[in-house]
Structures are given as C-alpha cells and as structure tokens.
Design a protein around this motif. Structure first.
Motif, mmCIF file in Angstrom:
data_model
loop_
_atom_site.group_PDB
_atom_site.id
_atom_site.type_symbol
_atom_site.label_atom_id
_atom_site.label_comp_id
_atom_site.label_asym_id
_atom_site.label_seq_id
_atom_site.Cartn_x
_atom_site.Cartn_y
_atom_site.Cartn_z
ATOM 1 N N VAL A 206 0.841 -1.195 0.000
ATOM 2 C CA VAL A 206 0.000 0.000 0.000
ATOM 3 C C VAL A 206 0.878 1.247 0.000
ATOM 4 N N LYS A 207 1.912 1.225 0.850
ATOM 5 C CA LYS A 207 2.832 2.375 0.893
ATOM 6 C C LYS A 207 3.535 2.574 -0.449
ATOM 7 N N ARG A 208 3.902 1.457 -1.085
ATOM 8 C CA ARG A 208 4.586 1.537 -2.383
ATOM 9 C C ARG A 208 3.674 2.173 -3.429
ATOM 10 N N VAL A 209 2.405 1.739 -3.454
ATOM 11 C CA VAL A 209 1.464 2.280 -4.441
ATOM 12 C C VAL A 209 1.140 3.741 -4.120
ATOM 13 N N GLU A 210 1.066 4.067 -2.805
ATOM 14 C CA GLU A 210 0.838 5.466 -2.426
ATOM 15 C C GLU A 210 1.942 6.360 -3.004
ATOM 16 N N ALA A 211 3.177 5.893 -2.901
ATOM 17 C CA ALA A 211 4.306 6.661 -3.451
ATOM 18 C C ALA A 211 4.199 6.759 -4.966
ATOM 19 N N MET A 212 3.756 5.676 -5.612
ATOM 20 C CA MET A 212 3.610 5.691 -7.066
ATOM 21 C C MET A 212 2.491 6.639 -7.500
ATOM 22 N N VAL A 213 1.420 6.726 -6.678
ATOM 23 C CA VAL A 213 0.316 7.644 -6.994
ATOM 24 C C VAL A 213 0.811 9.088 -6.977
ATOM 25 N N LYS A 214 1.661 9.371 -5.985
ATOM 26 C CA LYS A 214 2.166 10.751 -5.856
ATOM 27 C C LYS A 214 2.969 11.183 -7.081
ATOM 28 N N ILE A 215 3.649 10.218 -7.704
ATOM 29 C CA ILE A 215 4.465 10.584 -8.871
ATOM 30 C C ILE A 215 3.749 10.256 -10.182
ATOM 31 N N GLU A 217 2.513 7.328 -11.268
ATOM 32 C CA GLU A 217 2.751 6.022 -11.896
ATOM 33 C C GLU A 217 1.679 4.997 -11.535
ATOM 34 N N ALA A 218 0.748 5.376 -10.676
ATOM 35 C CA ALA A 218 -0.363 4.487 -10.308
ATOM 36 C C ALA A 218 -1.593 5.336 -10.080
ATOM 37 N N SER A 219 -2.782 4.729 -10.269
ATOM 38 C CA SER A 219 -4.033 5.465 -10.119
ATOM 39 C C SER A 219 -4.583 5.307 -8.705
ATOM 40 N N GLU A 220 -5.553 6.155 -8.403
ATOM 41 C CA GLU A 220 -6.233 6.062 -7.109
ATOM 42 C C GLU A 220 -6.997 4.733 -7.003
ATOM 43 N N ASP A 221 -7.541 4.280 -8.132
ATOM 44 C CA ASP A 221 -8.260 2.998 -8.120
ATOM 45 C C ASP A 221 -7.325 1.850 -7.724
ATOM 46 N N GLU A 222 -6.109 1.859 -8.256
ATOM 47 C CA GLU A 222 -5.129 0.831 -7.876
ATOM 48 C C GLU A 222 -4.817 0.888 -6.387
ATOM 49 N N LEU A 223 -4.730 2.101 -5.862
ATOM 50 C CA LEU A 223 -4.442 2.273 -4.443
ATOM 51 C C LEU A 223 -5.593 1.740 -3.598
ATOM 52 N N ARG A 224 -6.829 2.100 -4.001
ATOM 53 C CA ARG A 224 -7.992 1.616 -3.243
ATOM 54 C C ARG A 224 -8.075 0.089 -3.287
ATOM 55 N N LYS A 225 -7.737 -0.482 -4.414
ATOM 56 C CA LYS A 225 -7.738 -1.948 -4.530
ATOM 57 C C LYS A 225 -6.726 -2.566 -3.571
ATOM 58 N N LYS A 226 -5.537 -2.004 -3.489
ATOM 59 C CA LYS A 226 -4.508 -2.503 -2.560
ATOM 60 C C LYS A 226 -4.950 -2.332 -1.113
ATOM 61 N N ILE A 377 21.903 -8.625 -6.307
ATOM 62 C CA ILE A 377 22.624 -8.072 -7.460
ATOM 63 C C ILE A 377 21.722 -7.157 -8.301
ATOM 64 N N GLY A 378 20.499 -6.937 -7.809
ATOM 65 C CA GLY A 378 19.615 -5.964 -8.441
ATOM 66 C C GLY A 378 18.808 -6.453 -9.605
ATOM 67 N N LEU A 379 18.729 -7.781 -9.827
ATOM 68 C CA LEU A 379 17.934 -8.304 -10.934
ATOM 69 C C LEU A 379 16.440 -8.264 -10.635
ATOM 70 N N ILE A 380 16.078 -8.321 -9.346
ATOM 71 C CA ILE A 380 14.680 -8.168 -8.964
ATOM 72 C C ILE A 380 14.600 -7.137 -7.853
ATOM 73 N N SER A 381 13.443 -6.504 -7.742
ATOM 74 C CA SER A 381 13.257 -5.470 -6.713
ATOM 75 C C SER A 381 13.067 -6.106 -5.346
ATOM 76 N N GLU A 382 13.216 -5.264 -4.321
ATOM 77 C CA GLU A 382 12.993 -5.738 -2.947
ATOM 78 C C GLU A 382 11.551 -6.196 -2.762
ATOM 79 N N HIS A 383 10.630 -5.448 -3.391
ATOM 80 C CA HIS A 383 9.208 -5.823 -3.293
ATOM 81 C C HIS A 383 8.964 -7.202 -3.905
ATOM 82 N N ASP A 384 9.528 -7.438 -5.074
ATOM 83 C CA ASP A 384 9.370 -8.751 -5.719
ATOM 84 C C ASP A 384 10.036 -9.843 -4.886
#
Length: 424
Positions: A206-215, A217-226, A377-384
């Motif tokens: 949720v925090k990740r998507v909130e940050a993406m909404v601010k910039i 890169e994500a919609s409010e609908d995606e945030l509400r879904k999370k 080694i950075g091939l996948i994100s911390e979230h993934d």
C-alpha cells in the motif's frame, strides 16, 4: 530500629503482590499428551458411566441376594396313625398273662382304636395330598421367580458390560475431540503467523502504491484496490484469531483451567509422525470395535434368554430374537469392514497430499537462495523479493497444515485399534 521494621513491612507489601501477579501471567505450557489424559480425567461424561455401572452393580447384588433368599418349601413325609393289632399289643405288655375276659376287653379296645385310626388316616391322607398340591404350586411359583431373577441378573451383567464399553467409547471420543481442538489451534497458529506476514507485505505494498500515486505512476483505483486487499486480509486474521480463541476457551473448560490463565501449546514432536499402514488383520480389528462388541453382547443375552425359555412359544420367540441379533452382528461386521477399507484408502490419498505439500515446500526452499542472490545483485526489486519469500512462507504454511491434518488422521487410526470405529 522502628524505621527499619516499617521499611521491611513495606517491602513485603510491595514484593508480594508483584510475585502473585507475575505467577498469574506465567503461561502454562500444554502438550498434546497432557491435554488428552487430563481431558478424560476431567470429563463428567465418563463419570456418568462410572456411576451407571456402580448403580447396575448394586441392583445386581440386590437381585442376587433376593435369589439366594428364595427357598423352596418342602413337606414332611406322610405319617399315618398305627392300624395293626401288633402295634397296640405292645401297649399291653401283660396281655398274655391276662384272663380271657380281660383279653376280650383289650381286643375290643384295640379294634375300636384301629377303626378310629383308619378313619383318621383317610382324613390325614386327604389333607396330605392337598398340602402336596399346594406345595407343588408354591414350588413352581418359586422356581419361576428364581428363573426370572437369574435372567434379570444376566441382563444386569450384560448392561454392565455394555456400560463399560460405552465408557471406553466415551473416553476415545473425548480424546479425539480434544486432539482435534489442540491440533486445530496449532493449525490456526500457523495460519496466523503466515497471515501476519501477508498483512505486513500488503501494508508495504500500500505504501509503495501510495508513493507511485504521488508521482503519477499508479491510479487512485489501484491504491484503493490494494487498501481493500490489506483490509480484507486484516479482517481475515481477526476472524482466525477469534476462532482460535473459541477453541482455546473450550479447551480451558475441558481441562478445568481458569479463564485468566495464559496457556501455550507445544508443537507435536517429530517422533509422533508415522505413515499409516493398512492393518494386517482387518477382521480382528473390526471385531475389537466397541460397536461390534455391543452387538456381540446383545447376541449373548439373546442366547441366555433362549436357554431360560420354559415353553415352546417362548422358545420360538427367543430363537427369532437370537436370529435377529446374529443378523445385526453380521451386518455390523460388514459395515465396519466397508468403512475401514474406505477410510484406509482415504488415509493413503491424504498421505500423498501431505507428500505433495512437502515437496512444494522443499522446492520453494531450494529456490530461496537463488531469489536472494537475484535481489542482492539488483535483478529483482525488494518488493518482488519479499513477494517470492512470502510464497515460501505460504508453501510452509500449506505443508504444516497438511502435517497437522495427518497428525489427526494418525490419532483417528490409532483409535481404531483401541476399539473406537465410529460408523457414519
């Protein structure tokens, strides 16, 4: 000196309550074996059968005492009055020395007495015959009472045997219900541990998507879904915790543990695990079951009643009763055999399910290091990476739930050998 005494008293008042409170919050550790044993001891249901058996035993002893007190009446041998001249002459020892006139008088007296005695003997014989008929009738009544009392003793003994079987059946039923609650609590703990990690992952998401909404890169609908996902998962934990709390409360009641007492549930030891094998002698297993033994007791009682039958009609009725009891026993044996065959097949299938869950868990564990290296080694994100680790936790949870389920199956199968085979 007075100040020192006051200080000492105050110290006692301060430390003692702290000690009591500390003892109240120390969790009481419970093990599966303790719960099963103590739960049976604390059960009032088992106690009922103990009292019932004692009551039946008291009734049996009362009936036995009544049976022993029943005596058949007897009649003294028939005694008739003398009617021979020789007997009466013994009453006159000087008869030979008597004159002819005296002998005639004695002879007349003897003849009169013989006549009287003969008449009295007829009355005595008639009365004796009547007494004999009365005695025979009374003896017949007493013999019938003895038969009924002897049969009642057998019925009470049969009821005692069934009560003992019922008591053992109740103990095994209680053990299974306690084991089910205990293992369910351990399963809930596994679910809660995983759900807490999942909730934390979703909260971070949720925090990740909130940050993406601010910039943008994500919609409010995606945030509400999370947010809904996170809220639903949080409610799921609450529901699981409530269900677990209910089971813990029930176990405390079963074990007579105070509601305020904190308890912890130790894991089932690894040594407990075993693969359930099909019995070598299925017939012997089912014939030891409580259901079969009770039907066997019914057949035994039917044969006892048949042996006690006093007339042809009653004997024919009891023969039908015996045939019915035999048919019920055979039907029970077949039903038990079918049930056991089906259940052991299910045990095999559920063991395969447990093995599959174990293999999946081992597979995810083997991939854990690989994902960690990719993340570093950075091939996948911390979230993934956290999502992949959550899959490992999920696989562990699924494996542990299958393991807990199989523990319960082991307990169920062990009870088959103890006689508890509950037909559906």
């Amino acid at each position: 000196m007075l100040r020192m005494k006051l200080s000492f008293i105050l110290l006692i008042f301060v430390l003692f309550p702290m000690h009591v409170k500390a003892s109240e919050v120390i969790p009481r550790q419970l093990t599966l074996d303790y719960v099963l044993d103590e739960g049976v001891k604390q059960s009032n249901d088992v106690l009922v059968y103990t009292y019932k058996w004692a009551m039946l035993n008291a009734q049996k002893e009362t009936v036995r005492e009544s049976l022993n007190e029943l005596k058949e009446p007897t009649l003294e041998p028939l005694k008739l009055l003398p009617t021979t001249r020789e007997y009466f002459l013994t009453l006159y020892p000087n008869y030979e020395k008597a004159s002819e006139e005296e002998k005639q008088i004695i002879d007349q007296q003897i003849a009169i007495q013989i006549g009287i005695n003969q008449s009295l003997n007829i009355i005595i014989q008639q009365n004796y015959q009547a007494s004999q008929e009365q005695i025979k009738a009374l003896q017949k009544d007493i013999q019938e009472k003895k038969r009924q009392l002897a049969l009642l003793i057998k019925e009470l003994e049969s009821n005692q045997n069934v009560t003992k079987i019922d008591e053992q059946e109740a103990k095994e039923f209680i053990r299974y219900q306690l084991a089910k609650k205990y293992i369910s609590i351990l399963s809930y703990d596994e679910q809660i541990a995983y759900l807490q990690k999942e909730v934390q992952f979703l909260a971070d998401d949720v925090k990740r998507v909130e940050a993406m909404v601010k910039i943008g890169e994500a919609s409010e609908d995606e945030l509400r879904k999370k947010q809904r996902e996170w809220e639903n998962k949080r409610k799921e934990i609450e529901n699981v915790q409530k269900e677990r709390g209910v089971l813990e409360l029930q176990l405390k009641i079963d074990l007579n543990i105070p509601m305020t007492q904190q308890v912890t549930f130790q894991s089932v030891p690894d040594s407990f695990f075993r693969k359930i094998e099909n019995p070598k002698d299925m017939k012997n297993l089912l014939q030891r079951s409580f259901t079969y033994l009770k039907k066997q007791e019914s057949l035994k009682l039917a044969n006892d009643k048949k042996e006690q039958a006093t007339n042809q009609i009653e004997k024919q009725q009891m023969e039908q009763y015996v045939k019915m009891a035999e048919a019920e026993l055979n039907a029970t044996a077949k039903n038990l055999e079918k049930f056991l065959a089906k259940r052991y097949n299910e045990f095999d299938r559920l063991y395969a399910k447990y093995e599959d869950a174990y293999d999946v868990y081992q597979q995810t564990l083997s991939e854990q290091d690989y994902y960690e290296k990719q993340w570093k080694i950075g091939l996948i994100s911390e979230h993934d990476y956290k999502g992949l680790m959550l899959n490992v936790d999920k696989a562990k949870r699924d494996y542990m739930l299958e393991l807990m389920s199989y523990y319960l199956l082991q307990i169920e199968e062990k009870q088959f050998h103890n006689g508890y085979i509950p037909l559906p």
